[in-house]
Design a protein around this motif. Structure first.
Motif: not given
Length: 890
Positions: A1-4, A8-13, A56-61, A65-69
């Motif tokens: 699914m596209g961004n439109a 939900l913005e998910v990026s890396q710090g 959400l698309p699988p890559d963002k999921v 999923s890698q978030y800490d608790s």
């Protein structure tokens, strides 16, 4: 699914850890106290539940999923607060009030509606917004309709409309809604939603127009969507007062040259709305609509644009265009080609027939020449014997020594003992069936010198390629037992029901009266009865028991009328003198011409094949080479061989080199091509091997004996029926023909026996079906290897040329491009329509931005654009064009 629909913005710090909603940092201020974090197991369960509510698309999921608790718990809390604070009903009430009060929007509600419907990835919110209770789609469509009115007022008052106006916001919200399967279905079924989306093309914002056209193009490619889009443009024509459909769309296309995004989206939509339909006549109609609006002339001007993206879309449209005039020319050309093809097929059939006749004539001539050669050879041998007797008479002592040397049948190989060859490396065994010195006398192997071959060749390369460890002998697979089915003969009694029934069926097939049938048999009239009927009638010749019953019936004076039709026929049938002999003679006479036509070509094939294979000097040389290589491999272990069984030729393909990449047959082919090129044409010296392989000499001789017996029987009948002209004409015509056929049979047997013995085989245990196929397989293997080598050389040369000409510099596809091409090839085979599913609209829009639409019946290429930069992009974005270009090149 596209961004439109789910941005939900998910990026890396900077530290490499995921950041996004729920992340901690100076920007995030948490209002109120946060609930305590539950246990790990409950946390994961609730977090997975939240993920399931997001589209959400699988890559963002995967990233979430890698978030800490702690961050997972923040996301869970945000979602729960979102549910409480942002119910769809609250925004729907505001939207309704805006609609009711003329559509004066509020910036704050636009931003909140956008954030809730568009930016949010919570599926539940969209589903609640669209349910029957809230009817959010109706409200949004009404809001869009009112927004159109506001735009119209703004245009009339020459007011500048901001880029983030109400129309743009509504289109983005509708696009997000359509990305859900349920939302898409509602939009498609809505009576005015697509119409309002299409009317949004009147918005002054080019970004809005581009957004609308991308959405409409995607809908065209969904099942049933094309009709809805055309209906929407019909409505657009009525509402906007167009004279012709698509008039304003082309007007906007002319006037927005400065906005490339809109130009690309417009060109993409035109391509899809015209060429995504299956019906070719309809495509031509739609294409003509745009031609009437001056699209073709405008595209001619646009070929100088600097935008590669726009050129790609224009090229895609031109590739899909139907040139009706060219199609008519193609149709006329096709008809002419079809007529020409029919002529060629007829001519080919005539040539094939003529070739078969010529081949038969050639085989007959070859057979005649071979028979003359055999006869001449016999005469020469006879003269030699007479000459020997004469010389012994006048000079016995002087001639005796010479006579014992042209007649003792002692060959060079008998006198010279072969030495074992010591190789540098251990060689694999060539598991042939070797012949000893006393077995090759009088065979082809007594005329060859394999040791001379070894002196000519450098065997070092051979040793390097075929050196190996000890090779185990092939496993004996055993023999298969044949099961014989025993059938007990069925016994029948006189005119029992089944026999009478079968006779009735036989008589009905011919459709002649019993008296007429019997008259034909008595006069030997072959033309009146078919051979099939005669062969069937032969089964009903009365037995002794039936003759006795008939005799008793007549002696009793009982009338024949009381008998059935079959019984009456049997009575009349039994009165014919020598009934069995007559029917046998008739059957023989009827089958004789066909028998001769079947036997004569087989005899000619055996004679021609046997003599050609025996007299081939090139085949002899090749066998000499094979004997040399076999002895080089085997003699140090098994002793030297003086010859080998022909079945050993099949093993040449089984003997592999050290690296297992080639066989002994490959190596010998290379040797022949490099050192003995004149031997490559040896198959031309061998004639009709394939035909001779199908012949059974024993069966032919049995057939000839049967013909001979049949002719003797016919002669006996003629001795009794001397006045019968049919028998007389048959004997006068065919007796000598049969005698010649019998002589040819004897010649064929002698020629075949001589050929088989010449190659060291036993004719009694080696039928033609075993002997000739050995050479057929050997020739095929050699030719296959030769063709494969030639093909590989051509492919290598072609690959080199293709690399130089087609993929120079930047046109060489990178590995990711190759993967994309492979994927696009698969897509070209998929249907034009997509089934509705979550994310389908965004998938289509994203795909169309990557690859321009190509219709199934698209042309190979357009002649408009030829620059190298554009060609590269089109090549690798359009797999069909790439494949066809390579096909034409190859």
């Amino acid at each position: 699914m596209g961004n439109a629909a789910g941005s939900l913005e998910v990026s890396q710090g900077k530290d490499g850890k995921p950041s996004g909603p729920g992340s901690t940092g100076p920007q995030r201020q948490t209002a109120g106290a946060k609930l305590p974090m539950p246990p790990e197991e409950e946390l994961e369960e609730r977090f997975n539940a939240v993920l399931n509510t997001m589209n959400l698309p699988p890559d963002k999921v995967k990233i979430l999923s890698q978030y800490d608790s702690e961050k997972k718990w923040d996301l869970i809390c945000d979602q729960e607060r979102f549910q409480v604070k942002n119910p769809p009903s609250a925004y729907l009430e505001k939207l309704k009030s805006f609609v009711d009060h003329g559509g004066v929007s509020r910036k704050v509600y636009r931003s909140k509606l956008k954030s809730n419907i568009l930016i949010s990835s919570f599926c539940f919110w969209a589903q609640e917004f669209l349910n029957e209770e809230n009817q959010g789609l109706d409200v949004l469509v009404d809001y869009l309709s009112v927004a159109h009115s506001a735009v119209t007022k703004a245009l009339r008052n020459s007011r500048v409309v901001s880029q983030k106006d109400d129309v743009h916001l509504c289109i983005m919200c509708l696009r997000a809604i359509m990305n859900y399967q349920s939302g898409f279905n509602q939009v498609m079924k809505h009576p005015s939603c697509v119409n309002e989306i299409t009317l949004s093309l009147n918005d002054r914002n080019p970004r809005t127009k581009a957004l609308v056209l991308e959405l409409l193009a995607a809908v065209c490619l969904v099942r049933g969507g094309h009709d809805i889009i055309l209906a929407a443009f019909d409505n657009f024509k009525e509402v906007c007062g167009e004279k012709n459909r698509f008039e304003k769309l082309i007007e906007y296309f002319h006037n927005e040259e400065s906005n490339i995004d809109f130009m690309v989206a417009c060109m993409q939509f035109i391509n899809i709305v015209v060429h995504s339909v299956e019906n070719m006549n309809f495509r031509v109609h739609l294409q003509y609509e745009f031609t009437q609006h001056g699209l073709d002339e405008y595209l001619e001007k646009l070929k100088f644009t600097e935008s590669d993206r726009l050129l790609v879309q224009i090229q895609a449209y031109l590739d899909n265009v139907f040139d009706v005039g060219a199609l008519l020319e193609d149709a006329e050309t096709k008809n002419a080609l079809l007529e020409h093809m029919e002529e060629l097929q007829e001519h080919n059939a005539q040539l094939t027939s003529r070739l078969q006749e010529t081949e038969t004539e050639a085989m007959e001539k070859a057979s005649e020449l071979e028979k003359k050669l055999i006869q001449t050879t016999k005469e020469v041998e006879l003269l030699k014997v007479e000459n020997s007797k004469f010389m012994l008479t006048y000079s016995p002592t002087q001639y005796l020594g010479r006579y014992l040397c042209y007649n003792t049948n002692i060959s060079l190989t008998d006198c010279k003992k072969k030495k074992a060859i010591q190789t540098k490396y251990r060689m694999p065994l060539f598991n042939w069936q070797a012949l000893k010195s006393n077995q090759v006398a009088g065979t082809i192997f007594s005329e060859v010198d394999d040791e001379c071959i070894l002196e000519e060749l450098n065997m070092a390369a051979f040793e390097e390629q075929f050196k190996t460890k000890a090779q185990s002998t092939p496993v004996d697979l055993g023999t298969l037992k044949k099961k014989m089915a025993h059938k007990s003969p069925s016994k029948v009694s006189l005119m029992e029901p089944n026999r009478a029934k079968n006779l009735a069926i036989t008589l009905r097939k011919e459709g002649m009266a019993a008296s007429d049938i019997c008259c034909v048999i008595e006069t030997y009239n072959l033309k009146a009865l078919s051979l099939d009927f005669l062969e069937l009638l032969e089964r009903f010749i009365p037995t002794e028991y039936e003759m006795k019953l008939i005799h008793n019936y007549e002696c009793e004076g009982r009338p024949l009328d009381e008998l059935s039709e079959e019984d009456r026929f049997m009575v009349r049938f039994s009165k014919i003198p020598r009934l069995s002999q007559r029917i046998s003679t008739l059957t023989f006479m009827g089958n004789f011409p066909e028998s001769v036509q079947l036997i004569q070509p087989q005899l000619n094939a055996i004679i021609a094949a046997s003599m050609s294979i025996k007299s081939s000097t090139k085949l002899k040389k090749i066998l000499e080479i094979i004997l040399a290589f076999g002895n080089y491999m085997n003699s140090s272990k098994r002793g030297a061989a003086y010859g080998f069984r022909l079945q050993s030729l099949d093993l040449l393909l089984d003997t592999k080199s050290t690296d297992r990449k080639q066989t002994l047959m490959h190596f010998i082919v290379n040797i022949i091509q490099e050192r003995y090129p004149e031997l490559q044409s040896f198959p031309t010296e061998l004639h009709f091997l394939d035909k001779a392989a199908l012949v059974s000499v024993d069966s032919i001789l049995q057939d000839l004996q049967a013909l001979e017996r049949g002719m003797e029987g016919t002669k006996r009948e003629f001795s009794i029926e001397k006045d019968n002209l049919v028998l007389q004409r048959f004997l006068n015509t065919n007796v000598e023909l049969l005698n010649g056929l019998i002589a040819d049979g004897k010649t064929a047997q002698d020629a075949y026996d001589s050929a088989v013995e010449y190659f060291g085989e036993n004719p009694k245990t080696t039928p033609p079906s075993m002997f000739f196929p050995i050479f057929v397989r050997f020739i095929k293997a050699l030719l296959d290897i030769k063709r494969t080598k030639t093909l590989k050389a051509c492919c290598k040369k072609l690959h080199s040329t293709k690399s130089d000409l087609l993929f120079q510099g930047p046109m060489m596809p990178r590995p990711p491009q190759m993967d994309l091409i492979a994927e696009l090839k698969k897509r070209q085979m998929s249907p034009l329509v997509r089934e509705g599913k979550d994310g389908a609209i965004e998938d289509i829009i994203t795909a169309l931005k990557s690859v321009p639409f190509t219709a199934r019946s698209a042309k190979r290429s357009s002649r408009l654009f030829c620059d190298s930069v554009f060609s590269e992009e089109v090549m690798f974005s359009n797999p069909l064009l790439l494949i066809m270009t390579l096909s034409l090149y190859l």
